[in-house]
Design a protein around this motif. Structure first.
Motif, mmCIF file in Angstrom:
data_model
loop_
_atom_site.group_PDB
_atom_site.id
_atom_site.type_symbol
_atom_site.label_atom_id
_atom_site.label_comp_id
_atom_site.label_asym_id
_atom_site.label_seq_id
_atom_site.Cartn_x
_atom_site.Cartn_y
_atom_site.Cartn_z
ATOM 1 N N GLU A 299 4.115 -1.054 -18.841
ATOM 2 C CA GLU A 299 2.778 -1.545 -18.483
ATOM 3 C C GLU A 299 2.748 -3.077 -18.463
ATOM 4 O O GLU A 299 2.139 -3.693 -17.584
ATOM 5 N N THR B 278 -3.456 -1.675 -11.337
ATOM 6 C CA THR B 278 -2.453 -2.725 -11.510
ATOM 7 C C THR B 278 -1.098 -2.311 -10.923
ATOM 8 O O THR B 278 -0.367 -3.132 -10.382
ATOM 9 N N GLN B 279 -0.785 -1.021 -11.027
ATOM 10 C CA GLN B 279 0.493 -0.547 -10.470
ATOM 11 C C GLN B 279 0.519 -0.724 -8.954
ATOM 12 O O GLN B 279 1.577 -0.931 -8.369
ATOM 13 N N ILE C 72 -7.857 0.611 -14.616
ATOM 14 C CA ILE C 72 -7.278 -0.721 -14.410
ATOM 15 C C ILE C 72 -5.747 -0.648 -14.394
ATOM 16 O O ILE C 72 -5.096 -1.254 -13.541
ATOM 17 N N VAL C 73 -5.176 0.130 -15.318
ATOM 18 C CA VAL C 73 -3.712 0.253 -15.352
ATOM 19 C C VAL C 73 -3.211 0.877 -14.049
ATOM 20 O O VAL C 73 -2.205 0.442 -13.475
ATOM 21 N N LEU D 181 4.243 -8.665 -13.062
ATOM 22 C CA LEU D 181 4.499 -8.650 -11.610
ATOM 23 C C LEU D 181 3.255 -9.022 -10.813
ATOM 24 O O LEU D 181 3.351 -9.651 -9.763
ATOM 25 N N THR D 182 2.074 -8.623 -11.305
ATOM 26 C CA THR D 182 0.853 -8.928 -10.552
ATOM 27 C C THR D 182 0.524 -10.414 -10.575
ATOM 28 O O THR D 182 -0.278 -10.875 -9.758
ATOM 29 N N GLY D 183 1.076 -11.146 -11.538
ATOM 30 C CA GLY D 183 0.717 -12.547 -11.669
ATOM 31 C C GLY D 183 -0.451 -12.781 -12.613
ATOM 32 O O GLY D 183 -0.822 -13.916 -12.880
ATOM 33 N N GLU D 184 -1.037 -11.700 -13.134
ATOM 34 C CA GLU D 184 -2.157 -11.852 -14.067
ATOM 35 C C GLU D 184 -1.710 -12.381 -15.419
ATOM 36 O O GLU D 184 -2.506 -12.922 -16.167
ATOM 37 N N ILE E 153 4.532 -4.469 -15.370
ATOM 38 C CA ILE E 153 3.634 -4.396 -14.201
ATOM 39 C C ILE E 153 2.657 -5.570 -14.224
ATOM 40 O O ILE E 153 2.383 -6.201 -13.205
ATOM 41 N N ALA F 10 -1.274 -11.096 -6.889
ATOM 42 C CA ALA F 10 -1.521 -9.652 -6.803
ATOM 43 C C ALA F 10 -1.940 -9.230 -5.401
ATOM 44 O O ALA F 10 -2.621 -9.962 -4.689
ATOM 45 N N ARG F 11 -1.514 -8.032 -5.037
ATOM 46 C CA ARG F 11 -1.916 -7.462 -3.755
ATOM 47 C C ARG F 11 -3.280 -6.808 -3.909
ATOM 48 O O ARG F 11 -3.721 -6.522 -5.009
ATOM 49 N N SER G 128 -9.889 1.426 -18.896
ATOM 50 C CA SER G 128 -8.534 0.865 -18.991
ATOM 51 C C SER G 128 -7.571 1.647 -18.109
ATOM 52 O O SER G 128 -6.697 1.069 -17.462
ATOM 53 N N MET H 6 8.407 -10.242 -4.787
ATOM 54 C CA MET H 6 8.013 -9.776 -6.125
ATOM 55 C C MET H 6 8.717 -10.628 -7.190
ATOM 56 O O MET H 6 9.908 -10.878 -7.086
ATOM 57 N N THR I 103 -10.645 -7.200 -12.218
ATOM 58 C CA THR I 103 -10.645 -6.337 -13.401
ATOM 59 C C THR I 103 -10.534 -7.230 -14.634
ATOM 60 O O THR I 103 -10.045 -8.357 -14.546
ATOM 61 N N SER J 252 -3.824 -3.714 -24.206
ATOM 62 C CA SER J 252 -3.864 -2.301 -23.841
ATOM 63 C C SER J 252 -2.930 -1.518 -24.770
ATOM 64 O O SER J 252 -2.213 -2.114 -25.579
ATOM 65 N N MET K 215 -1.485 -3.121 -7.409
ATOM 66 C CA MET K 215 -1.561 -4.575 -7.210
ATOM 67 C C MET K 215 -0.205 -5.248 -7.423
ATOM 68 O O MET K 215 0.071 -6.304 -6.844
ATOM 69 N N ALA K 216 0.628 -4.651 -8.273
ATOM 70 C CA ALA K 216 1.959 -5.218 -8.532
ATOM 71 C C ALA K 216 2.915 -4.932 -7.384
ATOM 72 O O ALA K 216 4.015 -5.479 -7.349
ATOM 73 N N GLY K 217 2.509 -4.057 -6.474
ATOM 74 C CA GLY K 217 3.400 -3.700 -5.376
ATOM 75 C C GLY K 217 4.421 -2.642 -5.754
ATOM 76 O O GLY K 217 5.374 -2.403 -5.014
ATOM 77 N N VAL K 218 4.237 -2.015 -6.910
ATOM 78 C CA VAL K 218 5.209 -1.019 -7.378
ATOM 79 C C VAL K 218 4.948 0.345 -6.737
ATOM 80 O O VAL K 218 5.866 1.089 -6.428
ATOM 81 N N HIS K 219 3.669 0.696 -6.577
ATOM 82 C CA HIS K 219 3.316 1.985 -5.983
ATOM 83 C C HIS K 219 2.292 1.809 -4.863
ATOM 84 O O HIS K 219 1.494 0.875 -4.879
#
Lengths: 347, 387
Positions: free
Chosen positions: A92, B99-100, B95-96, A98-101, A95, B3-4, B92, A1, B237, A80, B102-106
């Motif tokens: 937000e 994203t949580q 998507i949010v 972290l995704t790389g977006e 996050i 992203a995952r 939205s 990460m 997204t 957002s 995809m970030a690997g957080v949850h």
């Protein structure tokens, strides 16, 4: 990460009332200009934007839409908004990085509390079927919380006054503070047992913060404030169903964020006794320097106050004053929802 | 992009009505949440975080209602994030939440969106006149009618196109047990005979005002593998925003929508959306927005969007079925409307759309827009795991 870091922070002065409109544009334009000048970045460098504000504070639907005018969002932006303190917009954005977006994100928050009667407006956060119709206002609720702590022996009025005295003394060196100086002996009692100094002033204000990847951050600034952990939790809304002298959501968030070995903590406590609750929930020792900026008791723009805590804490890392800091933000009545971020000079 | 992968494990929605006097706000959201959790075969202990969205707080008269809803959302002790991006908020929010993951957080996130418009008055909520802001005072229809007129003038669309969309969506909605308006017998003639509200928008070409909620459970690859049944994989997204007004803004075909769609197709590896997408749930609150958004989204590249509508391409049997669920024209709980589009797209590729299932749907679009057509959110979901 991968990691994200805070590389810039700017804020407006906290003032009792601005002449600007409720959409925050007049407060935000200079703040955004400052943060771009500070970081050397431009609008085109920002991959993701996120803001925090409240329609109810502005007295209108969709108040954040007009705030976008402060950006000049054309060509269109990836954006957002959280209907909450902008500290949650930082979450937000974190996050998203972290995704790389996104590699770079700009977060801003604003609030013009002077547009209405804040303590009454905040009553509308309570259960609309059973509690809000009684119109318990935010300061009276906090007074009940303070009274519970006093009568259970958790703290004394002197403990509360000491928080206020330290905050207002520290605020003398903060150019954005709304009030500062020494406590006065005859400060009026606003809602027993809360004196005027125990209650954050009603403030208008705005703030902005830039997050980037750790890699990018090191190109922009010598000591980026790397977010090593950030988490937020919420407690029950049923005021009679939780111990109001404790903050379990803060404790859980702090554990998840890895809040240990903290040197400086910026705590978002709008009432002096709430700092005492937070210090205990965060297990902060007496060695931890709390709210060197003066904290919310020196100025508390709604929906930017938590973001300012993150920014003020990050600045201590940037300046070299500290290597490991904590920032806390709160939302909702009586510390219902809490966010904890831990930032450090090295990951 | 690091992203995952993330997938929709289950969806749920309420029955939509003008006034859901049988439930409170907590009751309304739980109706959708309980269905989504059952559909995803998960329990409360499986949910790591909750993301909630709704449109303006003034619609229910509660400031930040997620606070008092924390208990009903099962969020106590967990992270709860509130998103608000005008009418696009349901999209939205989805998507949010995604994203949580995809970030690997949850591992599993519960996404919820709702509007209980009957608790207050939406017309009032939208008609406040703050200083230095352009007053609307005519509701959303009054605001959007000039955009529709401009579209007709620009594209040369014949006047029956709007009525065709209304007939299609209302008949589709008759197949959807949760839809607010279910009108199997509606005809082109009956729509054209309905009252003119904001020229050229007639009464039967407008969305209803609904109480309703939608919920989804979104999980990572491991969570998806644990589900006994199909999931909907999130392929891409996109969100974009532009200011409401400025000189030269194209309000009929906004750049923010075009940019979001271009980013979506690029991220999903789609070259020809009309050919490659099997179903689309597009935010169409007034019937004329179907052809307008077909152009904005890039489905109609060589012809005006209305020609696709007129040729029947957007019928359930057409090349691109649009709003097989009935869409916003049948149910419009504003804060939830976008998530309903996202969830209905997921249902299509999961094969769980019941009587309005599009046979063989493998890729579907969920789309939402808000504000003065300047907030856009969209996702592409697929039956297959993305590359």
């Amino acid at each position: 990460m991968r990691n994200a870091a805070v590389v810039g922070f700017a804020q407006s002065p906290s003032v009792r009332s601005t002449q600007g409109t409720t959409n925050g544009v007049e407060m935000l334009v200079p703040v955004l200009s400052e943060i771009f000048a500070q970081t050397g970045l431009t609008k085109a460098d920002i991959d993701f934007w996120c803001s925090g504000s409240s329609d109810y504070l502005a007295g209108r639907a969709f108040s954040f839409i007009a705030a976008v005018d402060a950006i000049g969002a054309f060509p269109p932006i990836n954006e957002s908004h959280v209907e909450c303190d902008a500290a949650w917009a930082v979450y937000e954005a974190w996050i998203k990085i972290l995704t790389g977006e996104a590699d770079t994100a700009l977060v801003y928050g604003f609030g013009k509390s002077s547009a209405g009667e804040l303590r009454r407006v905040l009553s509308l956060q309570l259960d609309p079927y059973t509690v809000a119709p009684l119109w318990p206002d935010s300061i009276s609720l906090a007074a009940m919380q303070a009274r519970l702590g006093l009568e259970s022996g958790r703290w004394t009025e002197d403990d509360m006054a000491a928080v206020a005295a330290r905050s207002l003394a520290d605020a003398t060196s903060n150019p954005h503070a709304q009030r500062s100086g020494a406590l006065t002996d005859n400060a009026p009692l606003i809602a027993d047992p809360l004196h005027s100094y125990d209650v954050a002033p009603i403030s208008d204000g705005a703030a902005a913060l830039i997050l980037t990847t750790e890699e990018r951050a090191r190109d922009l600034i010598e000591r980026p404030a790397i977010i090593s952990g950030i988490d937020h939790r919420i407690d029950s809304a049923v005021l009679g169903a939780r111990d109001l002298t404790d903050s379990p959501s803060t404790r859980t968030a702090a554990a998840a964020a890895g809040a240990r070995d903290i040197e400086i903590a910026e705590l978002h406590a709008p009432f002096s006794h709430q700092e005492l609750i937070l210090r205990e929930a965060l297990e902060l020792s007496d060695a931890v320097r709390i709210n060197p900026s003066g904290g919310p008791l020196a100025g508390n723009p709604m929906f930017a106050g938590g973001l300012i805590r993150i920014g003020e804490a990050a600045k201590r890392v940037h300046s070299g004053d500290a290597s490991r800091v904590l920032a806390h933000a709160t939302s909702g009545p009586l510390l219902q929802q809490n966010l904890v971020a831990v930032m450090e000079a090295q990951s | 992009m690091s992203a995952r992968r993330a997938a929709i494990l289950g969806t749920g929605q309420t029955h939509h009505r003008t006034k859901r006097t049988d439930v409170s706000m907590p009751g309304l959201i739980r109706e959708a949440i309980d269905r989504a959790m059952a559909d995803a075969h998960v329990e409360w202990r499986d949910i790591d975080a909750v993301v909630i969205g709704k449109a303006p707080d003034l619609f229910e008269g509660v400031m930040m209602p997620e606070l008092f809803l924390a208990d009903a959302l099962g969020a106590v002790g967990k992270p709860l994030l509130r998103v608000h991006t005008a009418g696009s908020v349901g999209g939205s929010t989805s998507i949010v939440a995604a994203t949580q993951v995809m970030a690997g957080v949850h591992r599993r996130v519960l996404a919820v969106a709702f509007e209980k418009q009957s608790e207050s008055n939406a017309m009032w909520g939208l008609s406040i006149a703050p200083p230095f802001s352009m007053p609307v005072g005519a509701g959303a229809g009054g605001y959007f009618a000039p955009h529709v007129r401009a579209y007709i003038q620009r594209s040369g669309a014949p006047e029956h196109i709007g009525a065709m969309v209304a007939v299609k969506d209302r008949r589709n909605g008759a197949l959807n047990p949760y839809a607010h308006l279910r009108q199997p017998d509606i005809t082109l003639e009956s729509v054209q005979a309905s009252q003119m509200l904001w020229d050229p928008i007639r009464y039967d070409e407008t969305c209803p005002s609904s109480d309703g909620a939608c919920a989804m459970v979104i999980g990572d690859e491991e969570a998806a593998a644990a589900v006994d049944g199909t999931v909907a994989w999130i392929h891409a997204t996109a969100m974009r925003t532009e200011p409401t007004t400025f000189a030269g803004r194209d309000q009929v075909n906004p750049q923010a929508g075009k940019d979001a769609a271009a980013a979506l197709w690029r991220a999903a590896g789609i070259d020809d959306p009309l050919r490659e997408v099997d179903a689309a749930e597009i935010y169409v609150p007034f019937s004329w927005f179907e052809p307008m958004w077909l152009e904005n989204l890039g489905f109609a590249r060589d012809t005006p969007g209305w020609k696709l509508t007129e040729a029947g391409a957007t019928e359930r049997s057409g090349e691109l079925p649009v709003n097989p669920s009935g869409g916003v024209l049948c149910s419009n709980p504003i804060g939830a409307s976008g998530m309903l589009r996202f969830a209905e797209a997921a249902k299509q590729v999961m094969g769980r759309a019941g009587d309005y299932q599009i046979d063989g749907a493998r890729k579907a679009l969920g789309h939402a827009y808000g504000g003065g057509s300047q907030y856009f959110a969209m996702w592409l979901v697929g039956a297959d795991k993305p590359e």
